[in-house]
Design a protein around this motif. Structure first.
Motif, PDB file in Angstrom:
ATOM      1  N   ALA A   7       0.845  -1.188   0.000  1.00 27.08           N
ATOM      2  CA  ALA A   7       0.000   0.000   0.000  1.00 27.08           C
ATOM      3  C   ALA A   7       0.882   1.241   0.000  1.00 27.08           C
ATOM      4  O   ALA A   7       2.108   1.162   0.038  1.00 27.08           O
ATOM      5  N   ALA A   8       0.241   2.383  -0.035  1.00 26.12           N
ATOM      6  CA  ALA A   8       0.975   3.644   0.036  1.00 26.12           C
ATOM      7  C   ALA A   8       1.630   3.759   1.414  1.00 26.12           C
ATOM      8  O   ALA A   8       1.257   3.088   2.370  1.00 26.12           O
ATOM      9  N   TRP A   9       2.624   4.618   1.502  1.00 28.00           N
ATOM     10  CA  TRP A   9       3.288   4.861   2.792  1.00 28.00           C
ATOM     11  C   TRP A   9       3.450   6.361   3.004  1.00 28.00           C
ATOM     12  O   TRP A   9       3.946   7.041   2.124  1.00 28.00           O
ATOM     13  N   PRO A  10       3.041   6.883   4.164  1.00 26.21           N
ATOM     14  CA  PRO A  10       2.241   6.233   5.203  1.00 26.21           C
ATOM     15  C   PRO A  10       0.888   5.747   4.650  1.00 26.21           C
ATOM     16  O   PRO A  10       0.412   6.272   3.648  1.00 26.21           O
ATOM     17  N   PRO A  11       0.288   4.756   5.285  1.00 22.41           N
ATOM     18  CA  PRO A  11      -0.875   4.087   4.691  1.00 22.41           C
ATOM     19  C   PRO A  11      -2.063   4.988   4.430  1.00 22.41           C
ATOM     20  O   PRO A  11      -2.861   4.709   3.536  1.00 22.41           O
ATOM     21  N   TRP A  12      -2.215   6.079   5.196  1.00 24.25           N
ATOM     22  CA  TRP A  12      -3.369   6.959   4.973  1.00 24.25           C
ATOM     23  C   TRP A  12      -3.197   7.842   3.737  1.00 24.25           C
ATOM     24  O   TRP A  12      -4.117   8.567   3.374  1.00 24.25           O
ATOM     25  N   LYS A  13      -2.036   7.788   3.095  1.00 29.72           N
ATOM     26  CA  LYS A  13      -1.867   8.510   1.835  1.00 29.72           C
ATOM     27  C   LYS A  13      -2.739   7.893   0.742  1.00 29.72           C
ATOM     28  O   LYS A  13      -3.078   8.557  -0.233  1.00 29.72           O
ATOM     29  N   GLU A  14      -3.057   6.614   0.894  1.00 28.18           N
ATOM     30  CA  GLU A  14      -3.964   5.950  -0.036  1.00 28.18           C
ATOM     31  C   GLU A  14      -5.383   6.293   0.416  1.00 28.18           C
ATOM     32  O   GLU A  14      -6.071   5.506   1.063  1.00 28.18           O
ATOM     33  N   ASN A  15      -5.814   7.476   0.058  1.00 28.57           N
ATOM     34  CA  ASN A  15      -7.022   8.045   0.636  1.00 28.57           C
ATOM     35  C   ASN A  15      -8.270   7.541  -0.084  1.00 28.57           C
ATOM     36  O   ASN A  15      -8.497   7.853  -1.254  1.00 28.57           O
ATOM     37  N   ARG A  16      -9.079   6.782   0.626  1.00 24.11           N
ATOM     38  CA  ARG A  16     -10.353   6.309   0.091  1.00 24.11           C
ATOM     39  C   ARG A  16     -11.531   6.921   0.837  1.00 24.11           C
ATOM     40  O   ARG A  16     -12.670   6.507   0.648  1.00 24.11           O
ATOM     41  N   ARG A  17     -11.246   7.905   1.681  1.00 24.59           N
ATOM     42  CA  ARG A  17     -12.314   8.471   2.500  1.00 24.59           C
ATOM     43  C   ARG A  17     -13.359   9.209   1.679  1.00 24.59           C
ATOM     44  O   ARG A  17     -14.539   9.220   2.015  1.00 24.59           O
ATOM     45  N   LEU A  18     -12.922   9.841   0.570  1.00 25.82           N
ATOM     46  CA  LEU A  18     -13.891  10.568  -0.258  1.00 25.82           C
ATOM     47  C   LEU A  18     -14.915   9.601  -0.856  1.00 25.82           C
ATOM     48  O   LEU A  18     -16.130   9.849  -0.801  1.00 25.82           O
ATOM     49  N   ALA A  19     -14.420   8.485  -1.429  1.00 25.11           N
ATOM     50  CA  ALA A  19     -15.340   7.504  -2.009  1.00 25.11           C
ATOM     51  C   ALA A  19     -16.254   6.909  -0.934  1.00 25.11           C
ATOM     52  O   ALA A  19     -17.460   6.710  -1.161  1.00 25.11           O
ATOM     53  N   LEU A  20     -15.693   6.638   0.244  1.00 23.57           N
ATOM     54  CA  LEU A  20     -16.508   6.092   1.328  1.00 23.57           C
ATOM     55  C   LEU A  20     -17.553   7.097   1.792  1.00 23.57           C
ATOM     56  O   LEU A  20     -18.694   6.726   2.101  1.00 23.57           O
ATOM     57  N   SER A  21     -17.192   8.380   1.847  1.00 26.68           N
ATOM     58  CA  SER A  21     -18.135   9.414   2.267  1.00 26.68           C
ATOM     59  C   SER A  21     -19.295   9.530   1.283  1.00 26.68           C
ATOM     60  O   SER A  21     -20.462   9.634   1.684  1.00 26.68           O
ATOM     61  N   VAL A  22     -18.973   9.506  -0.014  1.00 25.50           N
ATOM     62  CA  VAL A  22     -20.029   9.577  -1.035  1.00 25.50           C
ATOM     63  C   VAL A  22     -20.952   8.371  -0.927  1.00 25.50           C
ATOM     64  O   VAL A  22     -22.187   8.503  -0.981  1.00 25.50           O
ATOM     65  N   ALA A  23     -20.354   7.191  -0.745  1.00 26.75           N
ATOM     66  CA  ALA A  23     -21.161   5.981  -0.614  1.00 26.75           C
ATOM     67  C   ALA A  23     -22.051   6.041   0.622  1.00 26.75           C
ATOM     68  O   ALA A  23     -23.232   5.644   0.583  1.00 26.75           O
ATOM     69  N   ALA A  24     -21.504   6.552   1.731  1.00 25.64           N
ATOM     70  CA  ALA A  24     -22.280   6.634   2.965  1.00 25.64           C
ATOM     71  C   ALA A  24     -23.471   7.568   2.801  1.00 25.64           C
ATOM     72  O   ALA A  24     -24.603   7.240   3.198  1.00 25.64           O
ATOM     73  N   VAL A  25     -23.249   8.740   2.200  1.00 25.58           N
ATOM     74  CA  VAL A  25     -24.347   9.696   2.002  1.00 25.58           C
ATOM     75  C   VAL A  25     -25.416   9.102   1.087  1.00 25.58           C
ATOM     76  O   VAL A  25     -26.620   9.200   1.353  1.00 25.58           O
TER      77      VAL A  25
END
Length: 241
Positions: free
Chosen positions: A9-27
């Motif tokens: 994965a990316a390093w540091p691991p949170w650089k592989e940011n999937r939060r935007l896609a998860l936020s859209v899916a959640a809404v």
């Protein structure tokens, strides 16, 4: 059966940011659940679909919270010691994941078994949720970051101290299933594995760059990975004093 291939994965691991896609899916899931619930006209299948959408939406929101970057600096104990540990969202992830489903079970029990039986079952479910939350909050795994070294603290067990001068090798794990630092101690000293998702992992990286023996950081890409992680502290980073 062949073992599944591990993926980096990316390093540091949170650089592989999937939060935007998860936020859209959640809404989208929450809005869909509200629409289905409002237009269900009492149909059981539509109500079930609305509940499923709401549960998946809750799961997506929880993943957004869990995948937030950890705090670069470790929280301080009352004694002033820097303690690396999982943030509150990560510690509560499991009970929060189960809470909606258990809540639905409790509501159904009250509806289908009115009276003491249904209330008793709902009470047991509530006690189970409280127990899970309390256990998560009391999680005793933490690392003390100090002048002498890194100390693993586990509730009910003796502390294990790995002194900076006794570190034989530092390994950086960037696999998707696990991302963190593995500190191998010399003979007679413990070896410690520290997740990169712990609050204060960037502070630990800065401390290793300053205090670990040079030979321990000679592995391919080790210094660069530690510098990238320590960079989360921002300009003028330093180890705890």
């Amino acid at each position: 059966m062949p073992l599944a291939r591990r993926r980096r994965a990316a390093w540091p691991p949170w650089k592989e940011n999937r939060r935007l896609a998860l936020s859209v899916a959640a809404v989208a899931l929450v809005v869909g659940a509200a629409v289905l619930w409002g237009r269900g006209d009492g149909r059981a299948d539509v109500a079930l679909a609305a509940q499923a959408a709401a549960l998946f939406g809750w799961f997506a929101l929880l993943m957004v919270a869990v995948r937030r970057p950890p705090r670069a600096r470790a929280p301080r104990h009352a004694s002033g010691a820097a303690l690396l540990r999982a943030g509150i969202a990560r510690r509560l992830a499991f009970p929060l994941l189960l809470a909606p489903a258990l809540g639905a079970v409790a509501v159904r029990a009250v509806r289908e078994q009115p009276g003491a039986a249904g209330l008793g079952l709902a009470g047991l479910v509530a006690l189970g949720v409280v127990f899970l939350v309390a256990s998560a909050l009391r999680s005793g795994r933490a690392f003390r970051l100090g002048e002498d070294g890194l100390e693993l603290r586990l509730r009910g067990r003796p502390a294990a101290l790995l002194r900076w001068t006794r570190i034989r090798e530092v390994r950086v794990e960037t696999w998707r299933a696990h991302a963190g630092l593995v500190l191998l101690g010399e003979e007679g000293s413990p070896s410690l594995g520290v997740s990169a998702w712990l609050d204060g992992s960037a502070e630990l990286a800065a401390a290793l760059l300053q205090r670990a023996p040079a030979r321990a950081l000679d592995g391919p890409g080790t210094r660069e990975a530690l510098q990238a992680l320590a960079g989360e502290l921002g300009p003028g980073r330093s180890a705890p004093r």
